[in-house]
Design an enzyme around this catalytic site. Structure first.
Site, PDB file in Angstrom:
ATOM      1  N   ALA A  87      -6.112  16.715-107.416  1.00 34.37           N
ATOM      2  CA  ALA A  87      -6.077  17.153-108.817  1.00 34.37           C
ATOM      3  C   ALA A  87      -6.841  18.453-109.057  1.00 34.37           C
ATOM      4  O   ALA A  87      -6.478  19.240-109.932  1.00 34.37           O
ATOM      5  CB  ALA A  87      -6.643  16.051-109.703  1.00 34.37           C
ATOM      6  N   HIS A 113       2.372  11.025-103.727  1.00 31.69           N
ATOM      7  CA  HIS A 113       2.523  10.159-104.893  1.00 31.69           C
ATOM      8  C   HIS A 113       3.796  10.450-105.666  1.00 31.69           C
ATOM      9  O   HIS A 113       3.938  10.028-106.812  1.00 31.69           O
ATOM     10  CB  HIS A 113       1.290  10.294-105.810  1.00 31.69           C
ATOM     11  CG  HIS A 113       0.016   9.853-105.137  1.00 31.69           C
ATOM     12  ND1 HIS A 113      -1.235  10.190-105.582  1.00 31.69           N
ATOM     13  CD2 HIS A 113      -0.184   9.098-104.017  1.00 31.69           C
ATOM     14  CE1 HIS A 113      -2.165   9.664-104.774  1.00 31.69           C
ATOM     15  NE2 HIS A 113      -1.546   9.008-103.817  1.00 31.69           N
ATOM     16  N   SER A 133     -11.198  14.397-104.126  1.00 35.91           N
ATOM     17  CA  SER A 133     -12.472  13.698-103.922  1.00 35.91           C
ATOM     18  C   SER A 133     -12.474  12.957-102.589  1.00 35.91           C
ATOM     19  O   SER A 133     -13.510  12.475-102.147  1.00 35.91           O
ATOM     20  CB  SER A 133     -12.710  12.708-105.056  1.00 35.91           C
ATOM     21  OG  SER A 133     -11.675  11.745-105.058  1.00 35.91           O
ATOM     22  N   ILE A 176     -11.798  26.793-106.912  1.00 33.76           N
ATOM     23  CA  ILE A 176     -10.633  26.899-106.034  1.00 33.76           C
ATOM     24  C   ILE A 176      -9.812  28.162-106.307  1.00 33.76           C
ATOM     25  O   ILE A 176      -9.415  28.867-105.383  1.00 33.76           O
ATOM     26  CB  ILE A 176      -9.757  25.637-106.199  1.00 33.76           C
ATOM     27  CG1 ILE A 176     -10.531  24.423-105.662  1.00 33.76           C
ATOM     28  CG2 ILE A 176      -8.416  25.780-105.506  1.00 33.76           C
ATOM     29  CD1 ILE A 176      -9.938  23.083-106.072  1.00 33.76           C
TER      30      ILE A 176
END
Ligand code: ZN
EC number: 2.3.1.286
Length: 249
Positions: free
Chosen positions: A21, A120, A195, A237
């Site tokens: 994410a 996903h 994470s 990022i």
């Protein structure tokens, strides 16, 4: 540290990337589990992504379709982080781009569908839960606007959902296998904005390390893999990825 990572990227012709994410927050897409996350702030929202509840309750499905229709993520645009990963593919060095995200932004940024492995699934496709027929989200949203609040499969009448993995659903075996192979055969594994606490993302790092790849973790917060990583990068990022891939040709 970043200079070393840049050198590894330049020296490699088999880079595998895993994104979570964190790479999409610059595109305005909320993290679901972070401090400001959707589920942290509204635990009731998580019920909408439970597979059993969705299948059993037409009212949950009607609410889900409205949320899909009104979801701002549909209109999100790729950011500098996504574009940096396109550079790795253009330079002929990308082995695989594994993502936990369902926002479709890697392909929209310009990475090819053959390289992108969506663990996903994707929110832009719709699947029939009975016969597996696949349609687009847009086709189904058009049916909702035309007065069908819970559009059934036009092939078999089955219940439809977006092609994303809900809680209580298994990941697709074929997708997992592709991801595992991409982790196994690379010589640099970049784990970006994840994470690394959710499987199979975490174990993919282990696969890469055990196969001898250099592991680079790019994430604002600490992860369970920082200790075994060859480098840990904490900078934002969208700023640091363009630097790390600069000069790839
Ligand atoms: Zn069907």
């Amino acid at each position: 540290m970043n200079a070393a990572v840049r050198d590894w990227i330049r020296a490699s012709d088999s880079i595998t990337v895993l994104t979570g994410a964190g790479i999409s927050t610059d595109s305005g897409i909320p993290d679901y589990r972070g401090p400001q996350g959707v589920w942290t702030k509204d635990p009731d929202a998580e019920k909408l992504v439970q597979y059993d509840t969705y299948m059993a309750d037409p009212d949950i499905r009607r609410r889900s379709w409205l949320l899909r229709r009104d979801n701002p993520v549909r209109h999100a645009q790729p950011n500098a982080g996504h574009r940096a990963l396109v550079e790795i593919e253009r330079a002929g060095r990308l082995r695989g781009l594994i993502t936990q995200n369902v926002d479709g932004l890697h392909v929209r940024a310009g990475n090819s569908e053959e390289k992108v492995i969506e663990l996903h699934g994707t929110m832009f496709s719709v699947l029939c839960t009975r016969c597996g027929a696949r349609t687009t989200l847009d086709e189904n949203l058009a049916r909702i606007d035309a007065g069908e609040p819970d559009p059934a499969c036009e092939n078999c009448g089955g219940i439809q959902k977006t092609a994303t993995i809900m809680f209580g659903q298994m990941l697709e075996r074929r997708v997992l296998e592709r991801a595992a192979i991409a982790a196994q055969v690379c010589d640099v594994f970049l784990a970006i904005g994840s994470s690394l606490q959710v499987e199979p993302a975490a174990s993919l790092c282990r696969v890469a390390v055990e196969a001898g790849a250099k592991l680079v973790v790019v994430n604002a917060e600490a992860t369970p893999y920082d200790a075994v990583a060859d480098a840990v990068v904490r900078e934002p990022i969208g700023e640091v990825l363009p630097e790390l891939v600069a000069g790839l040709g």
